[in-house]
Design a protein around this motif. Structure first.
Motif, PDB file in Angstrom:
ATOM      1  N   ASN A  36      -1.752  -3.695   3.893  1.00 57.23           N
ATOM      2  CA  ASN A  36      -1.679  -4.059   5.317  1.00 57.23           C
ATOM      3  C   ASN A  36      -1.683  -2.809   6.200  1.00 57.23           C
ATOM      4  O   ASN A  36      -1.381  -2.872   7.382  1.00 57.23           O
ATOM      5  N   VAL A  65      -1.587  -5.343  -1.614  1.00 56.16           N
ATOM      6  CA  VAL A  65      -1.669  -6.005  -0.313  1.00 56.16           C
ATOM      7  C   VAL A  65      -1.620  -4.869   0.709  1.00 56.16           C
ATOM      8  O   VAL A  65      -0.551  -4.410   1.118  1.00 56.16           O
ATOM      9  N   ILE A 119       0.096  -0.249   6.506  1.00 55.56           N
ATOM     10  CA  ILE A 119       1.337   0.278   7.087  1.00 55.56           C
ATOM     11  C   ILE A 119       2.462   0.096   6.065  1.00 55.56           C
ATOM     12  O   ILE A 119       2.402  -0.805   5.227  1.00 55.56           O
ATOM     13  N   GLY A 120       3.448   0.962   6.134  1.00 60.43           N
ATOM     14  CA  GLY A 120       4.651   0.800   5.330  1.00 60.43           C
ATOM     15  C   GLY A 120       5.835   0.950   6.272  1.00 60.43           C
ATOM     16  O   GLY A 120       6.111   2.044   6.752  1.00 60.43           O
ATOM     17  N   ASP A 153       0.815  -1.214   0.000  1.00 62.39           N
ATOM     18  CA  ASP A 153       0.000   0.000   0.000  1.00 62.39           C
ATOM     19  C   ASP A 153       0.849   1.264   0.000  1.00 62.39           C
ATOM     20  O   ASP A 153       0.586   2.214  -0.743  1.00 62.39           O
ATOM     21  N   ALA A 154       1.907   1.275   0.814  1.00 66.65           N
ATOM     22  CA  ALA A 154       2.717   2.495   0.905  1.00 66.65           C
ATOM     23  C   ALA A 154       3.455   2.747  -0.412  1.00 66.65           C
ATOM     24  O   ALA A 154       3.497   3.877  -0.910  1.00 66.65           O
TER      25      ALA A 154
HETATM   26 MG   LIG Z   1       2.051  -1.956   3.652  1.00 68.31          MG
END
Ligand SMILES: [Mg+2]
Ligand SMILES: Cc1ncc(C[n+]2csc(CCOP(=O)(O)OP(=O)(O)O)c2C)c(N)n1
Length: 916
Positions: A371, A369, A373-374, A338-339
């Motif tokens: 989640n 994917v 957070i990065g 995502d990041a």
């Molecule tokens: Mg992530």
């Protein structure tokens, strides 16, 4: 600074704001002319205006209420995703002001009234209460859909037809559900097993996102169902080992072996790479009896850099399989974090490539994917948009947000997304919301930075557990049977682990695809042995005739036409060949021999310097004609494309193409060489290092216009020195050529040896029209490329000074020698810096043994150009002679902005090189 709880969503919706602007524009259009917008919008605005009217102006008319209901239906389709239950870590809001009854001028009383459902599917007329239930069922459960930004009405209708009648809810048969459970078991146990055995070793666990594995199986099954034969996959670190093991079936023993020895020496040679960057390929037996070839592309740590490479590989494979019209046989699949998806510009660049003529691949399926957070960075810090996927609206891709804790919903959207791609040939995005069970890697402590999020995650059951319970509840599989499946899988893992522990052999099972297929036999070491690359005059004449033949009725631009007779004569009468003619002859001769040629770059069809004219444009119809495709029957195709204005994605794409096609000349051209540094990741991480890291060869040619001609800091220098610092182990070829014949042979040589290496050429600008920068045709008819060129007119008497140089400055030097009446200086050219043909240079300079002084001359500043590369080599070659640098002073900027100063500097360096 207060940190937001991790909701997976950033600040208030920019996307909603963006669509609000768009809706405003449509509203104005509708007010002027209701027929200027689609039926859906007409209904929406009718309802909207009614809702905005003061109470007393609204008649209680049923038709008006129906319009209000139509607006409400539209609103759920448009923004239902805002209250969808897609986040496994957060409760979703149950309502949204823009979805409240009051927003549409409706009240509680309307709930029990019956309305028409429009195209919603199911019964045509039901109560408003039921309509809302249906809409919430479709748009606000585990799947949130963004698709009304798509302008194409057929696409929107298609999606509605696929989602609404079945309420976005899969009806999988029991065996499919059990298979999903097994895939979740594989995904989870692979991680927990390795976690326990290889404590603290980095593997970038997939835990929290295990649904990716059933999602990918679904992808391949749907691919097989739609007749696809191959999937080219790009993915980052997260879950990569899991995907290798459980989708591509890379043997568990081989993976464990890599854990035993983090940097196992590779059987094929090279320094290798960490296990979660390597590529792999295998055949997947789909349940319909077909086989789908899966190929996971090796990639560097640099997130998203592999995207254009995957696209280029896909396009080349489509060509290979004759799939150049519908492009449904070879599918690109990109998996993202995502990041990275929100942050990296290459994502947008790759979207932008997706529909361009020379670069399209028929649509990519993207799975994010998400989640939430990065590393340690939360969505609110990582992006300005609501969703990480908002960038996909650039190409109007449908976007499915889906709860990763609902594996059936995930598989459902994967199937839908791929069928959309196969139907419309465009990109589609799945945003799978999930979480990351551990820290960024397994040695990392996430509670340092996200304590609350990680308390939640600690108490969150794995998706395998909740799905197991669901199957038990639905009487599909008992918990005992589920446990048995888990035990069986654990046993298999343990068996593989035991064999590796017992002997730690390198398993034989590793297939080496690196030099197979069209690459067979191309893994020979680099050698300087000259290859004959001359072309018989008759064959050159055939190409030249094609270049000079204007088709009947074609109205060619007069200036373009003017040079055709000259070009033809240069070949038929054996005259002087200039740079661009040499290039066209190199291309044409290869095409006639059956080697296809692909050239892409900004304005490459005409050529930045108006030199190439690879296609002609009819002056009245704009119709194009590519003379190089009319040499003879049965010739290979010449594909030339003006690229979009990007370096990284386009070079990455063409590089990817070259990985698949060793017998095609693939060239990427920078507008000016300086701009290639926008593609630095592709150069550093792929082009120069892939052979060493991944045993992947490439014969890509990079044309980088270079030369100090007074055009200022950004149009003079292609950063030769950067490429030279990347040189080792014969990885790339770096050239700065001085004659058209050398260029001709260098291009042809690319396809004529038992190996392929990227070729970086400092390409000419002023030399394109320099009267001395021509070659006699005879130099193209016979001969070969030479890494060094001797002085064609060496001093008649003794040589006091040996001048070594490379590229365009050579012509300034020979003119200077004449101008200053210098008779004791010999000028030798380094045409290829790397691999450095030391023996050839040594042999050449033997004639000049008497020279007291050796001078390296360059027009680049001292901190650039070839000087630092040449210095140790020259010291070795001339240990007892006086060695001097002549060139521009060190400078932070490559060149002066003043033409006058440029000229002074150039005259000075030429004089210094020749005269004391
Ligand atoms: Mg992530
Ligand atoms: C271009 C680039 N910049 C920085 C990094 C360092 N890095 C590795 S993983 C990571 C976080 C990635 O987050 P995300 O894309 O959400 O993937 P996740 O690890 O959460 O699956 C960062 C910053 C990198 N690998 N590549």
């Amino acid at each position: 600074m207060a940190s937001e709880p991790s909701t997976g969503l950033a600040r208030p919706s920019l996307s909603v704001l963006a669509s609000a602007d768009y809706i405003d524009q449509l509203h104005q259009l509708w007010q002027q002319d209701p027929t200027s917008v689609s039926e859906e919008w007409r209904l929406f605005f009718t309802g909207f205006e009614l809702a905005m009217c003061p109470r007393d102006c609204v008649s209680a008319d049923r038709a008006n209420d129906q319009s209000r209901v139509a607006s409400l239906i539209f609103a759920y389709r448009n923004i239902g995703h805002l209250i969808a239950k897609v986040n496994p870590l957060e409760e979703s809001p149950t309502s949204h002001p823009s979805l409240d009854l009051a927003s549409f001028g409706l009240t509680e009383q309307h709930l029990e009234q019956v309305f028409d459902t429009g195209h919603l599917g199911g019964p045509q007329r039901i109560k408003l209460r039921e309509i809302i239930e249906v809409l919430r069922d479709i748009y606000c459960r585990s799947i949130g859909v963004e698709y009304l930004h798509i302008q194409n009405v057929h696409m929107r209708r298609w999606l509605q037809q696929e989602m609404e009648p079945i309420r976005n809810r899969p009806q999988f048969p029991p065996e499919r559900r059990i298979a999903i459970l097994e895939q979740l078991i594989d995904a989870e146990l692979f991680e927990t097993f390795t976690h326990g055995r290889y404590v603290g070793q980095k593997r970038f666990s997939l835990e929290g996102a295990e649904s990716l594995i059933p999602a990918l199986h679904q992808f391949v099954e749907t691919a097989a169902g739609t007749g696809a034969e191959e999937v080219v996959i790009g993915m980052p670190h997260r879950g990569r080992l899991n995907v290798l093991a459980n989708l591509l079936h890379k043997p568990y023993s081989l993976i464990f072996h890599e854990f035993e020895d983090n940097l196992a020496p590779d059987p094929v040679g090279g320094d290798g790479d960490v296990k979660y960057h390597r590529g792999y390929s295998s055949d997947y037996p789909a349940s319909n009896g077909r086989t789908v070839h899966l190929s996971l592309t090796a990639n560097p740590s640099h997130l998203e850099a592999v995207n254009p490479v995957v696209e280029g590989r896909t396009r080349a494979k489509q060509r290979f399989r004759g799939d150049t019209v519908h492009r449904r046989k070879v599918l690109p699949l990109l998996i993202h974090g995502d990041a990275a998806f929100a942050g990296q510009g290459l994502v947008a660049e790759t979207f932008n490539l997706s529909q361009l003529e020379g670069y399209r691949t028929g649509g990519t399926v993207h799975i994010v994917v998400n989640n939430q957070i990065g590393f340690t960075t939360l969505p609110g810090e990582a992006r300005s948009s609501r969703y990480p996927t908002d960038v996909a609206k650039l190409v109007e891709a449908p976007i499915f947000h889906v709860n990763g804790d609902d594996p059936e919903a995930v598989c459902f959207v994967v199937d839908l997304a791929l069928r959309f791609r196969q139907t419309f040939g465009s990109d589609v995005v799945i945003d799978m919301l999930c979480y990351r069970k551990h820290g960024h890697n397994e040695g990392d402590e996430p509670a340092f930075t996200q304590p609350l999020m990680y308390q939640k995650i600690e108490n969150h059951p794995p998706v395998r557990v909740t799905y197991q319970l669901q199957l038990e509840q639905d009487r599909v599989l008992s918990l005992d049977d589920s446990s048995r499946l888990s035990e069986e899988f654990s046993d298999r893992l343990y068996e593989a682990f035991k064999t590796v522990k017992a002997s730690c052999p390198m398993p034989d099972a590793m297939p080496d695809h690196a030099f197979a297929g069209s690459w067979a036999g191309l893994n020979q070491p680099y050698v300087f042995d000259p290859v004959e690359t001359g072309v018989p005059k008759a064959a050159l004449e055939e190409v030249a005739r094609a270049l000079a033949t204007v088709p009947e009725g074609f109205r060619l631009n007069r200036k373009v036409g003017r040079r055709l007779p000259e070009q033809l004569e240069a070949v038929t009468a054996g005259g002087a060949v200039d740079w661009s003619l040499a290039e066209l002859l190199a291309f044409g001769s290869l095409l006639a021999e059956g080697f296809p040629v692909r050239l892409s770059g900004q304005d490459s069809i005409r050529g930045t310097f108006s030199q190439r004219h690879a296609a002609w444009f009819d002056t009245r119809s704009q119709e194009t004609y590519v003379p190089l495709n009319h040499i003879r029957d049965g010739q290979a195709r010449f594909c030339v494309y003006n690229s979009m204005l990007s370096e990284a994605a386009v070079l990455g794409f063409d590089y990817g193409y070259s990985l698949v096609e060793p017998n095609m000349l693939v060239l990427w051209e920078a507008q000016f060489g300086d701009f290639a540094n926008g593609a630095q990741v592709i150069i550093d991480q792929f082009i120069s290092a892939a052979l060493d890291k991944w045993q992947r060869g490439s014969g890509i040619v990079m044309l980088l216009p270079h030369g100090y001609e007074g055009q200022g800091p950004e149009h003079s220098n292609a950063y030769l020195e950067r490429y030279l610092t990347l040189c080792a182990e014969d990885n790339i070829q770096v050239c700065n050529l001085t004659t058209p014949a050398q260029y001709f042979h260098a291009l042809r040589r690319q396809l004529k040896r038992g190996f392929r290496r990227p070729l970086v050429i400092m390409a000419p600008k002023s030399l394109l029209r320099h009267k001395r920068a021509v070659s006699p045709l005879s130099d193209l008819v016979s001969g070969h490329f030479s890494e060094m060129l001797d002085d064609p007119t060496p001093p008649e008497g003794s040589t006091r000074r040996l001048v070594l140089c490379s590229g365009k400055v050579y012509y300034d030097l020979i003119e200077g020698r004449e101008q200053h009446g210098v008779s004791d200086a010999a000028i030798v050219r380094v045409e290829q810096f790397y691999p450095f043909n030391d023996a050839l240079l040594r042999a050449l300079v033997k004639h000049y043994k008497g020279a007291e002084q050796v001078v390296w001359v360059q027009e680049e500043t001292k901190n650039r150009g070839g000087w630092f590369f040449m210095l140790p080599r020259l010291l070795e070659l001339f240990p007892y002679r006086k060695l001097r640098y002549v060139g521009r002073e060190p400078s932070a900027s490559p060149a002066t902005g003043s033409l006058r100063i440029h000229r002074e500097q150039q005259a000075k360096l030429v004089a210094e090189a020749l005269i004391d």
